[in-house]
Write a protein that holds these residues in place. Structure first.
Motif: not given
Length: 484
Positions: A439-454
């Motif tokens: 769950a932590a790894a999946a959440g981290t991957a999603v948040f990295v993708a959100a930072a790239v989108a930002t």
């Protein structure tokens, strides 16, 4: 209608009943934005389908997105009131059906009905405000609307968490029943308008092609690497079919008498910029609202209420900034500098969240979400008001709808992409999504993708042109007046 002085702004003013009706209607969408995400783990445990849960957001947002331009066009033809009442009624029906859903596929279909209702309610609310208040007045009115989002930011996660912990998650939808009835009654009683009706031609072909094309793209993103391999014939057919349908949509729009997405919106640099900003905000927003509660609940084992309240800081920071943006920012330093400041704050927040996500912490998530939400409040509200200020009454519904459309499309595609990212991490780990490390790894991957989108959204924001303070033709064709 000539705008009245700013002193005549508030719930006790002549236009107060209309403002209150709009606030209640906005509350329907605001609560839904957070209450569903909090209950996702409970829903999955009851009806199954973790890999499919992103559809709960994607299908809702897709239905909302593709219907917004249609509603916006109809509003400029028939007026705002009938579209608002229709949207509230459809949202009510969708909520009731979601409350009795017996499976994940059924729930996904009923969420689409909800989305079709939301596609009318949210843009009509903002369009009505744009009709009856000037740009300067909207700086004050924004505080009232922001208070709805602030209250919903607490009420939504709290109710979602409580209902989930009590095992009655269906009430996250059934609670909409009294709210819909109240909103509909207030709009019907207090909002009156005179509309100059004219002949019209609805772009049904464009609407259908847009819906099918985007649905195929989202299907391909969500099922790629899960339902079928990314390079399989099925995947290529789905993506290829979606692309062809969207190209056909573009051709149809060039010839349509009244296109569902008028190309003049994208030819105007200011509207193109604000549309792009809304698209980016939608992508980032869904990455947080749909995954933060699940990330915290599965990685730390916190109850749904705690996960929901951590997310609530984002939707608290947003309305606070939105209410301050007019009074202390864009009326003083301009729309463009305000939006640039907001984008910078969002970038700092998303990068910090992505960098710290490998060590799950409720406090870290809450603080970074508040920062991100505050930055979004300095981007979203000024971008919408800037778009409205650049057009006349007969174009304002389309301009507002395009802004809402872009955000919904961004969120729909974002939910699909982030869902695919999370599913890929879970599949690669070989462990269930409830495993804390997974769950932590999946959440981290999603948040990295959100930072790239930002970061991509920031680049788009730098291209925004100067914004006029008020269109010269602020007189409206349709005068909205309080009930007598």
């Amino acid at each position: 209608m000539t705008p009245t002085p700013r002193a005549d702004v508030g719930l006790r003013s002549e236009r107060g009943p209309i403002l209150f009706a709009v606030m209640v209607s906005t509350g329907l969408i605001a609560i839904d934005a957070t209450i569903v995400a909090t209950a996702v783990p409970s829903i999955v445990r009851d009806v199954g389908g973790f890999a499919e849960f992103p559809w709960l957001f994607s299908v809702y947002l897709l239905a909302q997105a593709v219907s917004v331009p249609v509603y916006a066009k109809l509003a400029d033809l028939f007026g705002r009131k009938p579209l608002m009442l229709f949207g509230i009624g459809l949202f009510l029906i969708g909520s009731i059906l979601c409350g009795i859903a017996w499976s994940m596929p059924a729930l996904i279909v009923f969420r689409a009905i909800q989305g079709l209702g939301a596609g009318a309610v949210q843009p009509m609310s903002m369009t009505i405000i744009g009709d009856i208040y000037s740009v300067a007045e909207r700086a004050t009115v924004q505080g009232y609307v922001a208070s709805v989002w602030a209250l919903s930011a607490v009420v939504g996660p709290t109710l979602g968490g409580v209902f989930s912990q009590l095992g009655i998650w269906r009430w996250i939808f059934l609670v909409n029943i009294p709210l819909c009835l109240l909103a509909g009654a207030l709009i019907a009683r207090d909002f009156h308008e005179q509309v100059h009706r004219r002949d019209h031609r609805i772009d049904y072909a464009g609407s259908v092609l847009l819906t099918v094309g985007l649905a195929l793209i989202i299907l391909g993103v969500l099922q790629g690497g899960h339902g079928w391999a990314w390079t399989s014939p099925t995947s290529l057919a789905v993506f290829g079919g979606g692309t062809i349908v969207l190209l056909a949509f573009a051709l149809v729009e060039r010839r349509a008498a009244e296109p569902v997405l008028p190309m003049w919106v994208l030819r105007r640099r200011l509207l193109a910029a604000t549309t792009t900003l809304s698209l980016g905000i939608g992508v980032v927003l869904i990455g947080l609202t749909s995954f933060v509660p699940t990330y915290l609940e599965n990685s730390l084992g916190v109850p749904p209420l705690v996960g929901g309240l951590a997310l609530a800081t984002l939707t608290i920071g947003w309305p606070i900034a939105a209410s301050l943006s007019g009074r202390y920012f864009y009326l003083r330093i301009g729309f463009r500098p305000t939006i640039w400041i907001g984008l910078g704050i969002v970038l700092v927040g998303t990068v910090a969240l992505a960098a710290l996500a490998t060590r799950p912490s409720v406090l870290v998530v809450a603080v970074t979400c508040f920062v991100i939400g505050f930055g979004m409040g300095l981007v979203s509200a000024p971008a919408l008001i800037a778009a409205q200020a650049s057009v006349d009454w007969h174009e304002r519904g389309v301009a507002t709808g395009m802004n809402m459309f872009a955000r919904s499309i961004g969120s729909a595609l974002g939910a699909a992409v982030f869902g695919a990212v999370a599913n890929a991490v879970v599949a690669a780990s070989g462990r269930p999504e409830t495993d804390p490390a997974t769950a932590a790894a999946a959440g981290t991957a999603v948040f990295v993708a959100a930072a790239v989108a930002t970061a991509a959204t920031c680049i788009a924001g730098l291209a925004m042109p100067p914004v006029p303070s008020e269109p010269p033709e602020h007189q409206t064709e349709s005068a909205a007046a309080p009930a007598s």
